[in-house]
Design an enzyme around this catalytic site. Structure first.
Site, PDB file in Angstrom:
ATOM      1  CB  THR A   1      -0.950  -0.308   1.080  1.00 34.00           C
ATOM      2  OG1 THR A   1       0.030  -0.289   2.612  1.00 34.00           O
ATOM      3  CG2 THR A   1      -1.660  -1.354   0.825  1.00 34.00           C
ATOM      4  N   GLY A   2       2.209   1.330   0.163  1.00 32.43           N
ATOM      5  CA  GLY A   2       3.287   2.101   0.009  1.00 32.43           C
ATOM      6  C   GLY A   2       3.513   2.294  -1.401  1.00 32.43           C
TER       7      GLY A   2
ATOM      8  CB  VAL B   1       8.334  -7.465   7.977  1.00 31.01           C
ATOM      9  CG1 VAL B   1       9.940  -6.190   7.432  1.00 31.01           C
ATOM     10  CG2 VAL B   1       7.202  -7.212   8.197  1.00 31.01           C
TER      11      VAL B   1
ATOM     12  CE  LYS C   1      14.585 -15.041  22.957  1.00 28.00           C
ATOM     13  NZ  LYS C   1      15.084 -16.138  21.474  1.00 28.00           N
TER      14      LYS C   1
ATOM     15  CB  ALA D   1       1.874   1.372  14.573  1.00 25.64           C
TER      16      ALA D   1
ATOM     17  CE1 TYR E   1      -5.101  -1.990  10.312  1.00 27.23           C
ATOM     18  CE2 TYR E   1      -6.852  -1.322  11.799  1.00 27.23           C
ATOM     19  CZ  TYR E   1      -5.790  -0.903  10.709  1.00 27.23           C
ATOM     20  OH  TYR E   1      -4.920   0.504  11.239  1.00 27.23           O
TER      21      TYR E   1
ATOM     22  CE1 TYR F   1       7.865 -13.944  19.971  1.00 24.36           C
ATOM     23  CE2 TYR F   1       9.553 -13.300  19.886  1.00 24.36           C
ATOM     24  CZ  TYR F   1       8.683 -13.250  19.509  1.00 24.36           C
ATOM     25  OH  TYR F   1       8.796 -14.452  18.985  1.00 24.36           O
TER      26      TYR F   1
ATOM     27  CB  THR G   1      -2.980  10.188  11.789  1.00 24.75           C
ATOM     28  OG1 THR G   1      -2.962   9.301  13.854  1.00 24.75           O
ATOM     29  CG2 THR G   1      -2.131  10.495  11.709  1.00 24.75           C
TER      30      THR G   1
HETATM   31  P1  NAD Z   1      -0.312   2.920   4.566  1.00 20.22           P
HETATM   32  O1  NAD Z   1      -0.779   1.701   3.793  1.00 20.22           O
HETATM   33  O2  NAD Z   1      -0.114   4.385   3.748  1.00 20.22           O
HETATM   34  O3  NAD Z   1       1.384   2.008   5.773  1.00 20.22           O
HETATM   35  C1  NAD Z   1       1.667   1.035   5.625  1.00 20.22           C
HETATM   36  C2  NAD Z   1       2.954   0.529   4.766  1.00 20.22           C
HETATM   37  O4  NAD Z   1       3.078  -0.493   4.936  1.00 20.22           O
HETATM   38  C3  NAD Z   1       3.074   0.659   3.401  1.00 20.22           C
HETATM   39  O5  NAD Z   1       3.574   1.441   3.123  1.00 20.22           O
HETATM   40  C4  NAD Z   1       3.222  -0.318   2.699  1.00 20.22           C
HETATM   41  O6  NAD Z   1       3.490  -1.504   1.480  1.00 20.22           O
HETATM   42  C5  NAD Z   1       3.469  -1.560   4.092  1.00 20.22           C
HETATM   43  N1  NAD Z   1       3.743  -2.453   4.409  1.00 20.22           N
HETATM   44  C6  NAD Z   1       2.249  -3.355   4.681  1.00 20.22           C
HETATM   45  N2  NAD Z   1       2.836  -5.298   5.132  1.00 20.22           N
HETATM   46  C7  NAD Z   1       4.146  -5.021   4.551  1.00 20.22           C
HETATM   47  C8  NAD Z   1       4.676  -6.180   4.839  1.00 20.22           C
HETATM   48  N3  NAD Z   1       3.812  -7.892   4.627  1.00 20.22           N
HETATM   49  N4  NAD Z   1       6.315  -5.875   4.456  1.00 20.22           N
HETATM   50  C9  NAD Z   1       6.681  -4.885   4.435  1.00 20.22           C
HETATM   51  N5  NAD Z   1       6.044  -3.125   4.343  1.00 20.22           N
HETATM   52  C10 NAD Z   1       4.516  -4.005   4.648  1.00 20.22           C
HETATM   53  O7  NAD Z   1      -0.753   2.793   6.188  1.00 20.22           O
HETATM   54  P2  NAD Z   1      -0.260   3.876   7.312  1.00 20.22           P
HETATM   55  O8  NAD Z   1      -2.056   4.822   7.332  1.00 20.22           O
HETATM   56  O9  NAD Z   1       0.550   4.693   7.290  1.00 20.22           O
HETATM   57  O10 NAD Z   1      -0.694   2.936   8.559  1.00 20.22           O
HETATM   58  C11 NAD Z   1       1.035   3.097   8.609  1.00 20.22           C
HETATM   59  C12 NAD Z   1       0.500   1.697  10.166  1.00 20.22           C
HETATM   60  O11 NAD Z   1      -0.245   2.572  11.678  1.00 20.22           O
HETATM   61  C13 NAD Z   1       0.047   0.444  10.679  1.00 20.22           C
HETATM   62  O12 NAD Z   1       0.433  -0.371  10.886  1.00 20.22           O
HETATM   63  C14 NAD Z   1      -1.268   0.914  10.863  1.00 20.22           C
HETATM   64  O13 NAD Z   1      -2.299  -0.347  10.647  1.00 20.22           O
HETATM   65  C15 NAD Z   1      -1.355   1.959  11.715  1.00 20.22           C
HETATM   66  N6  NAD Z   1      -2.305   3.035  12.256  1.00 20.22           N
HETATM   67  C16 NAD Z   1      -2.499   4.121  11.392  1.00 20.22           C
HETATM   68  C17 NAD Z   1      -3.817   4.927  11.003  1.00 20.22           C
HETATM   69  C18 NAD Z   1      -3.748   5.884  10.553  1.00 20.22           C
HETATM   70  O14 NAD Z   1      -5.350   6.291  11.116  1.00 20.22           O
HETATM   71  N7  NAD Z   1      -3.080   6.374   9.484  1.00 20.22           N
HETATM   72  C19 NAD Z   1      -4.780   4.756  12.614  1.00 20.22           C
HETATM   73  C20 NAD Z   1      -4.537   3.314  13.056  1.00 20.22           C
HETATM   74  C21 NAD Z   1      -2.918   2.501  12.794  1.00 20.22           C
END
Ligand code: NAD
Ligand code: UDP
Length: 306
Positions: free
Chosen positions: A32-33, A54, A102, A111, A142, A156, A172
């Site tokens: 998604t990035g 990851v 670890k 997060a 999710y 852990y 956010t």
């Molecule tokens: P985003 O989709 O922009 O970022 C997530 C990133 O993780 C992406 O770049 C994606 O390619 C990468 N990714 C996903 N699975 C992966 C994997 N297996 N290996 C490597 N990279 C992987 O979303 P965001 O809004 O920036 O969210 C980032 C984190 O913050 C997430 O964990 C999300 O659950 C958490 N979060 C965000 C919000 C918000 O409002 N933005 C709210 C609650 C939690």
């Protein structure tokens, strides 16, 4: 090490860690990035990017001080489109990141999300609330992945003494959210700029509380420095209805777009507001960017990409 470093929040976090004098390795599989999000960092000698999933395990040479696990689809349409990946990155991915922390004696930060509270029956939500989550609905992949991720972090800590942190992030927004992300802020901003109808799901009476990304990132770093293993809510308590949010964005954009109501997604939480008492006491953290100021900054970004 920042997993999800090419995502929206991850890329801002990498920037802030570099500004704090740390060397940063960002890992991302681009589900998604986008590489665009870290383009400006690539010339920095203290920054390294590697394309990696990851969920496959990550083995690194050298010392690692912090492992920050931000990898996960985060937008409801995106995790609905990738439910198994979302479950894996919250469970297997989290276990891999904890294993790395670890092995390196590093501090691990998860997060997590306000979604662990599901459709909350307690309002505002304190960290002590256990939540109201439907495990088998479309958001279950999710919500339950993040709940399992929190359980992994605590296991852990208890079993191996890893120094762990859990932050529960509330909605956010900011620059570098993808135009096609599907969440309310990117949808409303792109629609307002294009003069298209603003798609408010349901009657728009459901509420959210929006935090600007710079406030969030400041809280993440304070939690690394001053936090403990128990969860901390990070979000802005300024709560608005989704209809008010849509109208505000239309006004700020100077747009002629009209609101159109669409079907409310299944299990869409009716209300959400963080109780940030714990973040205030433990971290001395409070959001500083008012709602409209933050929305204006995000809108400036969307004007440059839509
Ligand atoms: P985003 O989709 O922009 O970022 C997530 C990133 O993780 C992406 O770049 C994606 O390619 C990468 N990714 C996903 N699975 C992966 C994997 N297996 N290996 C490597 N990279 C992987 O979303 P965001 O809004 O920036 O969210 C980032 C984190 O913050 C997430 O964990 C999300 O659950 C958490 N979060 C965000 C919000 C918000 O409002 N933005 C709210 C609650 C939690
Ligand atoms: N929403 C909306 N129109 C859109 C996108 C989202 O009305 O085009 C609503 C959604 O139903 C929810 C709120 O806005 O009530 C916030 O949705 P988002 O996807 O941003 O995040 P959530 O908090 O639901 O994870």
């Amino acid at each position: 090490m920042v997993s999800g470093g090419a995502g929206f929040i991850g890329s801002h976090l990498c920037e802030a860690l570099l500004a704090n004098g740390l060397g940063v390795l960002a890992l991302d599989n681009f589900i998604t990035g986008s590489g665009e999000n870290v383009k400006t960092l690539k010339g920095n000698p203290d920054f390294e990017f590697r394309q990696a999933d990851v969920n496959q395990g990550v083995f690194l040479d050298g010392d690692v001080r912090y492992v920050l696990h931000f990898a996960s689809p985060a937008s409801p349409p995106q995790y609905d489109a990738n439910p198994i990946h979302t479950l894996k990155v919250g469970t297997v991915g989290t276990m891999n990141m904890l294993g790395l922390a670890k092995a390196k004696g590093a501090t691990f930060l998860l997060a997590s999300t306000s979604e662990v509270y599901g459709d909350p029956l307690v309002h505002p939500q304190p960290e002590s609330y256990w939540g109201n989550v439907n495990p088998i609905g479309p958001r279950g992949c999710y919500d339950e992945a993040k709940r399992a991720a929190e359980a992994f972090a605590m296991a852990y800590k208890r079993a191996h003494g890893v120094d762990t942190r859990i932050i529960r992030i509330f909605n956010t927004h900011g620059p570098r959210m993808q135009v096609s992300d599907g969440r309310a802020v990117p949808n409303f901003m792109a629609q307002a700029i294009r003069g298209e109808p603003i798609t408010v799901y349901g009657d728009g009476s459901q509420t959210r509380s929006l935090c600007y990304v710079s406030d969030l990132v400041r809280g993440v770093i304070l939690n690394l420095e001053r936090g403990d293993e128990l969860p901390v809510n990070l979000g802005n308590p300024h709560e608005v209805t989704v209809l008010e949010l849509a109208e505000t964005i239309v006004r700020l954009a100077g747009s002629k777009s009209k609101i159109e109501h669409r079907e409310l997604p299944v299990d869409d939480p009716k209300q959400r507001q963080p109780d940030i008492t714990r973040a205030r006491k433990l971290l001395g953290w409070d959001p500083e960017v008012p709602l409209e100021e933050g929305l204006k900054r995000t809108l400036d970004y969307f004007r440059s990409v839509v």
